[in-house]
Design a protein around this motif. Structure first.
Motif, mmCIF file in Angstrom:
data_model
loop_
_atom_site.group_PDB
_atom_site.id
_atom_site.type_symbol
_atom_site.label_atom_id
_atom_site.label_comp_id
_atom_site.label_asym_id
_atom_site.label_seq_id
_atom_site.Cartn_x
_atom_site.Cartn_y
_atom_site.Cartn_z
ATOM 1 N N TYR A 243 0.909 -1.325 -0.036
ATOM 2 C CA TYR A 243 -0.001 0.091 -0.013
ATOM 3 C C TYR A 243 0.840 1.110 -0.008
ATOM 4 O O TYR A 243 0.606 2.228 0.792
ATOM 5 N N TYR B 153 13.195 -0.863 -4.227
ATOM 6 C CA TYR B 153 12.043 -1.411 -4.105
ATOM 7 C C TYR B 153 12.334 -3.130 -4.033
ATOM 8 O O TYR B 153 13.116 -3.620 -4.775
ATOM 9 N N ARG C 96 -1.615 -8.650 -12.981
ATOM 10 C CA ARG C 96 -2.528 -7.780 -14.402
ATOM 11 C C ARG C 96 -1.868 -8.782 -15.519
ATOM 12 O O ARG C 96 -2.605 -9.024 -16.396
#
Ligand code: EPU
Length: 295
Positions: A137, A169, A231
């Motif tokens: 988030y 990251y 996705r």
């Protein structure tokens, strides 16, 4: 090939032939032939020093929630088993690396300290979370990390503040024989009810989008810059692709789940098929986000 291990290393508490199904959330892989579980920082240091002196390769295991093991592992494995204490100083919380990550987020919430809400659904150990710069988030560990202690590959103890370049990251420099021992989070005072509400919202989101009732290792591939691996996998119609007991989750494309008896080779094959198909359909070469141990 590893025999005999040096005596000072064998003084450190250890177990033989522990199945990775008991050491990882995914439950795939063979036996961990040497599992060293130091209960003090000094024992951890003795282990690392002995390995460094003998030139022995070794690995670090945390909560095993971001790990895919593809076979038996004969390399000695270090898994800290330090006392589970959380220390509070002002608005900071310090915990040993072997502390449960979700349990630490809960301790912060109970203490009315805000900043670790993002961590409340990320399983594994605190050390693993720091090592991967875990996040969710839009927040990640480096945002709250004030200080940390670690062992160098030679077994020297270092305590420091994070510096630019050490965390990115889902990546940190805490690999290659470095072992995180403890970490301190800089938090802010928060309203316990607001913190609880935020935690509940994140849990709800996670529970509806991720297959948490099945054995899994979290997201398998990194999100390519500006894209979502889940996705891409979904749009390549790979959800539900199954090899033996290993399946691309119908709930979230970036989760590969173990229905119970998935083998290492089924898992390796499924990961490869997903990678190849996404490359063919989208021209994007997905990179694993999980750690993979092959021997
Ligand atoms: N989506 C699809 N199909 C899917 C899955 C996702 O269309 O099968 C879409 C979603 O609808 C959404 C977008 O892709 O629009 C992103 O999905 P999601 O919100 O689930 O987040 P994510 O990018 O897939 C990341 C982290 C997760 C973390 C969540 C929540 C990575 C690789 N994944 O997932 O972390 O829980 O955000 O913050 O960075 C992990 O690190 O193991 C992990 C699961």
């Amino acid at each position: 090939m590893l025999h005999p291990l040096p005596d000072d290393m064998l003084q450190v508490p250890h177990r033989r032939d522990v199945p990775f199904s008991k050491l990882t959330t995914l439950g795939v892989g063979g036996l961990c032939q040497w599992l060293f579980e130091p209960t003090t920082e000094l024992e951890a240091q003795a282990f690392v020093r002995a390995c460094a002196r003998e030139g022995l390769p070794w690995r670090v295991l945390g909560g095993g929630s971001n790990l895919v093991v593809l076979g038996d592992v004969s390399t000695p494995v270090l898994r800290l088993a330090l006392p589970k204490e959380v220390r509070r100083e002002g608005l900071c919380l310090t915990a040993p690396a072997s502390h449960g990550h979700i349990a630490l987020a809960e301790a912060a919430a109970v203490a009315g300290l805000s900043g670790l809400e993002f961590a409340s659904g990320i399983p594994g150990s605190l050390g693993g979370a720091i090592r991967m710069n875990a996040g969710a988030y839009g927040r990640e560990w480096v945002d709250v990390l004030k200080r940390y202690r670690f062992l160098t590959p030679e077994g020297d103890l270092v305590e420091k503040v994070p510096e630019p370049g050490e965390f990115r990251y889902r990546w940190s420099f805490l690999t290659g024989g470095r072992v995180i021992l403890s970490a301190t989070a800089q938090l802010v005072e928060g309203d316990p009810a607001t913190i609880r509400a935020q935690v509940a919202e994140y849990r709800e989101k996670r529970g509806t989008s991720q297959p948490l009732s099945k054995r899994n290792a979290g997201c398998i591939f990194k999100n390519p810059p500006g894209l979502s691996a889940g996705r891409l996998i979904d749009k390549a119609h790979l959800k539900g692709l199954r090899i033996g007991d290993a399946e691309v989750s119908p709930e979230h494309g970036n989760f590969l789940v173990n229905h119970g008896r998935a083998t290492a080779s089924e898992f390796a094959e499924l990961m490869e098929q997903v990678r190849a198909k996404v490359l063919e359909v989208h021209g994007v070469d997905l990179e694993p986000e999980v750690e993979i141990w092959r021997e």
